[in-house]
Write a protein that holds these residues in place. Structure first.
Motif, PDB file in Angstrom:
ATOM      1  N   CYS A  67      -7.472  -2.709   9.756  1.00  0.00           N
ATOM      2  CA  CYS A  67      -7.657  -1.437   9.024  1.00  0.00           C
ATOM      3  C   CYS A  67      -7.250  -1.615   7.560  1.00  0.00           C
ATOM      4  CB  CYS A  67      -6.834  -0.320   9.655  1.00  0.00           C
ATOM      5  SG  CYS A  67      -7.200  -0.010  11.382  1.00  0.00           S
ATOM      6  N   TYR A  68      -6.183  -2.388   7.341  1.00  0.00           N
ATOM      7  CA  TYR A  68      -5.804  -2.741   5.960  1.00  0.00           C
ATOM      8  C   TYR A  68      -6.990  -3.440   5.291  1.00  0.00           C
ATOM      9  CZ  TYR A  68      -3.410  -5.698   2.417  1.00  0.00           C
ATOM     10  OH  TYR A  68      -3.026  -6.369   1.284  1.00  0.00           O
ATOM     11  N   SER A 117      -9.585  -0.950   4.291  1.00  0.00           N
ATOM     12  CA  SER A 117      -9.248   0.136   3.363  1.00  0.00           C
ATOM     13  C   SER A 117     -10.088   0.099   2.078  1.00  0.00           C
ATOM     14  CB  SER A 117      -7.743   0.153   3.053  1.00  0.00           C
ATOM     15  OG  SER A 117      -7.339  -1.065   2.483  1.00  0.00           O
ATOM     16  N   PRO A 118     -10.423  -1.079   1.517  1.00  0.00           N
ATOM     17  CA  PRO A 118     -11.323  -1.041   0.344  1.00  0.00           C
ATOM     18  C   PRO A 118     -12.719  -0.514   0.689  1.00  0.00           C
ATOM     19  CG  PRO A 118     -10.175  -3.153   0.473  1.00  0.00           C
ATOM     20  CD  PRO A 118      -9.920  -2.443   1.767  1.00  0.00           C
ATOM     21  N   ALA A 134     -12.471   3.175   0.680  1.00  0.00           N
ATOM     22  CA  ALA A 134     -12.431   3.631  -0.722  1.00  0.00           C
ATOM     23  C   ALA A 134     -13.830   3.598  -1.335  1.00  0.00           C
ATOM     24  CB  ALA A 134     -11.470   2.749  -1.515  1.00  0.00           C
ATOM     25  N   THR A 169      -5.876   8.358   1.263  1.00  0.00           N
ATOM     26  CA  THR A 169      -5.285   7.567   0.175  1.00  0.00           C
ATOM     27  C   THR A 169      -3.898   7.073   0.584  1.00  0.00           C
ATOM     28  OG1 THR A 169      -6.472   8.992  -1.373  1.00  0.00           O
ATOM     29  CG2 THR A 169      -4.727   7.603  -2.291  1.00  0.00           C
ATOM     30  N   GLY A 199      -4.024   4.172   3.017  1.00  0.00           N
ATOM     31  CA  GLY A 199      -4.270   2.920   2.303  1.00  0.00           C
ATOM     32  C   GLY A 199      -3.019   2.433   1.587  1.00  0.00           C
ATOM     33  N   ARG A 200      -2.246   3.382   1.058  1.00  0.00           N
ATOM     34  CA  ARG A 200      -1.008   3.009   0.358  1.00  0.00           C
ATOM     35  C   ARG A 200       0.007   2.407   1.331  1.00  0.00           C
ATOM     36  NH1 ARG A 200       1.899   0.603  -1.925  1.00  0.00           N
ATOM     37  NH2 ARG A 200       3.553   1.164  -3.390  1.00  0.00           N
ATOM     38  N   GLN A 223      -0.653   0.886   4.129  1.00  0.00           N
ATOM     39  CA  GLN A 223      -1.133  -0.436   4.547  1.00  0.00           C
ATOM     40  C   GLN A 223      -0.857  -1.482   3.469  1.00  0.00           C
ATOM     41  OE1 GLN A 223      -5.078   0.956   5.332  1.00  0.00           O
ATOM     42  NE2 GLN A 223      -4.721   1.181   7.529  1.00  0.00           N
TER      43      GLN A 223
END
Lengths: 214, 158
Positions: free
Chosen positions: A17-18, A21-22, A25, A109, A112-113, A115
């Protein structure tokens, strides 16, 4: 009927999932609020009570190399090498649900932070004070956040997400689902990590299919 | 104009209204099969032969078998709702229940004898039920992976 949207099944302590994350985004940049993303916490390893053995830490870090090779994202194993580290995904998931209560968009958001903090910076996101510090970066009231983090209703809401994930048959993270169409049907965009260009191509095809029928 | 460049325009047209108005718009075509698959990793310098079931490029391996003659180690993902106290495997008429190892980690752990009939039945049919979840091999390469694991981790060692 619900407006068309994406459903993202994920976990703050899920390495793929990390890596994804892009991509999330990128989707948000492309579609903005026109195609909202609803976040469901999957419950990867909630409630773990035994510290990780050295062997398990090494195995986990070995798994991360696959994610790093596929995504190019940085990894730092400082958090899992911490003394007595508990790989309990529940505190991070509760923190995301707490932020989601205030702002569903911000929750993505913040996810994502978290991760990036855990995998990229080696911060232990099972610790409430670190979760609160990271929430405060987005203007969340730190003390109110900490007060809520162990509350019964927040735990229930988070475990409700896990139940939703299980009932949906989601067994691996990340999973991204799109829908509904007029028939109420949802479709899987991807189960597991996929590069952004491939994911956007699937979404574009879906949308262009709708355009072509008008 | 590429599809990617058209995205902002489509967004401006309001995707919600567009998609909701189309009665026959199919759901998106998935990138992946949407199901897990069996994969085999032969023994190397640091690890013995391994067979794993999971969705590629995702966290949460459903089940993993690691050869540790004369036994086989079992790792299974831990359901969030009600973690079981044992791991139950069934393949056809063969079945076994294996108590969890006391050392709890991220995954549930247990061991089974390498000579366990469940492994033979699984290698022969590609069918396996772990607790209540079917993890059957559906593709030829998955069945080959299972047979390769059995070949690398046989019932009797010489």
């Amino acid at each position: 009927m619900a407006e068309p949207h994406l459903i993202y099944f994920a976990d703050p302590m899920c390495s793929w999932c990390y890596g994804f994350s892009p991509v999330i985004a990128e989707i948000r940049r492309a579609y903005g609020r026109a195609l909202p993303i609803k976040l469901i916490l999957g419950g990867l390893r909630p409630g773990t009570t035994e510290p990780m053995s050295q062997k398990a830490r090494d195995e986990l870090a070995g798994h991360w190399t696959h994610v790093q090779e596929a995504t190019g994202l940085p990894f730092n194993r400082a958090a899992i090498d911490g003394e007595g580290f508990l790989y309990d995904t529940d505190p991070g998931a509760r923190a995301v649900v707490r932020v989601r209560r205030e702002d569903p968009e911000l929750a993505l958001t913040y996810l994502g932070r978290l991760q990036a903090a855990f995998y990229g910076e080696g911060l232990d996101i099972t610790r409430p004070e670190i979760l609160a510090d990271l929430a405060a970066e987005f203007g969340i009231d730190r003390e109110a956040f900490l007060a809520d983090l162990d509350s019964r209703d927040l735990k229930q809401e988070t475990w409700g997400d896990y139940g939703t994930s299980q009932r949906a048959g989601v067994t691996g993270f990340p999973t991204l689902v799109a829908g509904p169409n007029q028939d109420g049907a949802y479709g899987v965009v991807t189960r597991g990590f996929a590069p952004g260009d491939q994911v956007l191509a699937v979404l574009n095809q879906w949308i262009e299919g709708a355009v072509a029928q008008h | 104009m590429t599809a990617a460049r058209r995205l902002p325009l489509l967004a401006a047209l309001s995707l919600s209204a567009l998609l909701a108005a189309c009665a026959t718009t199919p759901p998106p075509k998935p990138l992946s099969q949407g199901r897990g698959a069996w994969s085999f990793a032969p023994a190397n310098r640091s690890e013995s032969a391994k067979l794993a079931y999971g969705i590629p490029n995702s966290d949460d391996v459903g089940l993993m078998l690691l050869c540790a003659q004369p036994r086989v180690k079992i790792w299974m993902s831990q359901p969030a709702a009600a973690p079981p106290k044992k791991i139950a495997l069934r393949s056809g008429k063969a079945h076994g229940v294996y108590p969890l190892a006391p050392e709890g980690e991220a995954l549930l752990q247990a061991t089974m004898p390498a000579a366990d009939p469940v492994l033979d039945a699984f290698a022969a049919s590609g069918e396996l039920i772990a607790d209540q979840t079917r993890l059957d091999a559906r593709a030829a390469n998955e069945r080959a992976a299972i047979r390769a694991f059995r070949g690398a981790c046989p019932a009797k060692t010489r």
